[in-house]
Enzyme design. Structure first.
Site, short mmCIF file in Angstrom:
data_model
loop_
_atom_site.label_atom_id
_atom_site.label_comp_id
_atom_site.label_asym_id
_atom_site.label_seq_id
_atom_site.Cartn_x
_atom_site.Cartn_y
_atom_site.Cartn_z
N LYS A 1 6.01 49.54 54.45
CA LYS A 1 7.03 49.09 55.41
C LYS A 1 8.08 50.19 55.49
CE LYS A 1 10.67 45.71 56.25
NZ LYS A 1 11.46 44.61 55.67
N TYR B 1 7.93 49.19 50.21
CA TYR B 1 9.01 49.03 51.18
C TYR B 1 10.01 50.16 51.02
CZ TYR B 1 13.00 46.56 53.39
OH TYR B 1 14.08 46.20 54.16
N THR C 1 16.85 39.12 54.60
CA THR C 1 17.29 37.94 55.34
C THR C 1 17.38 36.73 54.42
OG1 THR C 1 16.13 38.84 57.25
CG2 THR C 1 16.89 36.56 57.41
#
Length: 296
Positions: free
Chosen positions: A165, A137, A49
């Site tokens: 994650k 991640y 993001t």
């Protein structure tokens, strides 16, 4: 759960740019403050993001420092430090630790497909250079590498790799992680449309950009899960599912900025090659947000 201070809604701030495509730190701090005061349990700058791959070293450091300055210890900070090379990843991890980050997140970025041994060595080398926790991640859609549960278990043998994650969109992976790892290691959901399923599978938190637009619903979902209220969890999840799907399909930076603008909030500009949503897409997003507001 060892060395883990992250739980609940981990919000991703956007990185706003001005008309000249320069990072707007002042606006960034304002947008970050919205996430904190709306109740997010942690913040995670420099993720997808925050368009981390499109920023230079100085800009990444400026965003990290601005995050620490604005947060003032109110919530934990998880900083994205991934890079193509181990050397650069170490550089950013050290900078994040020095600035005051509570943990860093690393995704294995590559042009050539990395072997499992190369990935383990990458994480281990970075981990030895910092003392704060690391979140591994896994997101093959952006990294081009799918870290198997077996590989993730190897990574967790590295002392300060304490969190995972999982963003493959496969809820069975999450059930496997919970079953195999138990309570020793926290795993987090990075797939927005799977938020309810991931919490049901035992996710400790949800890493998401959605709190930029609908923080109350995101937090309400987590609270319902904490209260073991499945009916309420389903209710608040179904209210937000269309938005969660939309922001993923249209691209998080584009969708979040457009959503903020439709709410009368300055979300800044994008850096090319990213382009704003089309007029049709923006109208569709406005309708989704209006429906959500009408339901509340």
């Amino acid at each position: 759960m060892k060395n883990n201070q992250f739980k609940g809604i981990i919000a991703y701030p956007i990185t706003p740019f001005d008309e000249n495509e320069k990072v707007d730190i002042k606006l960034y701090k304002q947008l970050l403050e919205r996430l904190i005061v709306s109740g997010s349990h942690a913040v995670a700058p420099l993720g997808s993001t925050g368009v981390m791959p499109y920023l230079n070293d100085e800009e990444k450091e400026a965003i990290t420092e601005a995050t620490v300055e604005q947060t003032k210890g109110r919530v934990p900070i998880l900083v994205g430090v991934s890079n193509l090379t181990t050397e650069k990843t170490i550089y950013h991890a050290k900078a994040a630790e020095k600035a005051g980050a509570d943990a860093v997140m690393i995704i294995p970025m590559s042009y050539w497909k990395l072997s499992d041994d190369e990935i383990v060595k990458h994480y281990d080398t970075v981990a030895k250079q910092i003392s704060i926790p690391i979140m591994a991640y896994n997101n093959p859609a952006t990294a081009g590498i799918d870290m198997s549960p077996a590989l993730l278990k190897r990574l967790l043998e590295i002392p300060n790799v304490t969190m995972i994650k999982e963003s493959t969109g496969d809820v069975q992976r999450m059930h496997y992680l919970k079953k195999e790892l138990g309570e020793d290691v926290a795993f987090y959901n990075g797939s927005n449309p799977l938020a309810l399923s991931a919490f049901a599978a035992g996710a400790a938190g949800w890493c998401t950009a959605a709190p930029n637009l609908i923080p109350e619903l995101n937090i309400a979902l987590y609270n319902a899960i904490q209260n073991n209220d499945l009916k309420e969890a389903q209710k608040v999840f179904y209210k937000q599912i269309n938005l969660l799907k939309f922001i993923v399909e249209k691209g998080l930076p584009r969708a979040i900025k457009s959503g903020l603008n439709s709410m009368g909030i300055d979300g800044g500009k994008l850096r090319k090659p990213l382009l704003p949503l089309t007029e049709k897409e923006s109208s569709e997003l406005s309708v989704i947000l209006k429906l959500i507001n009408d339901l509340n």
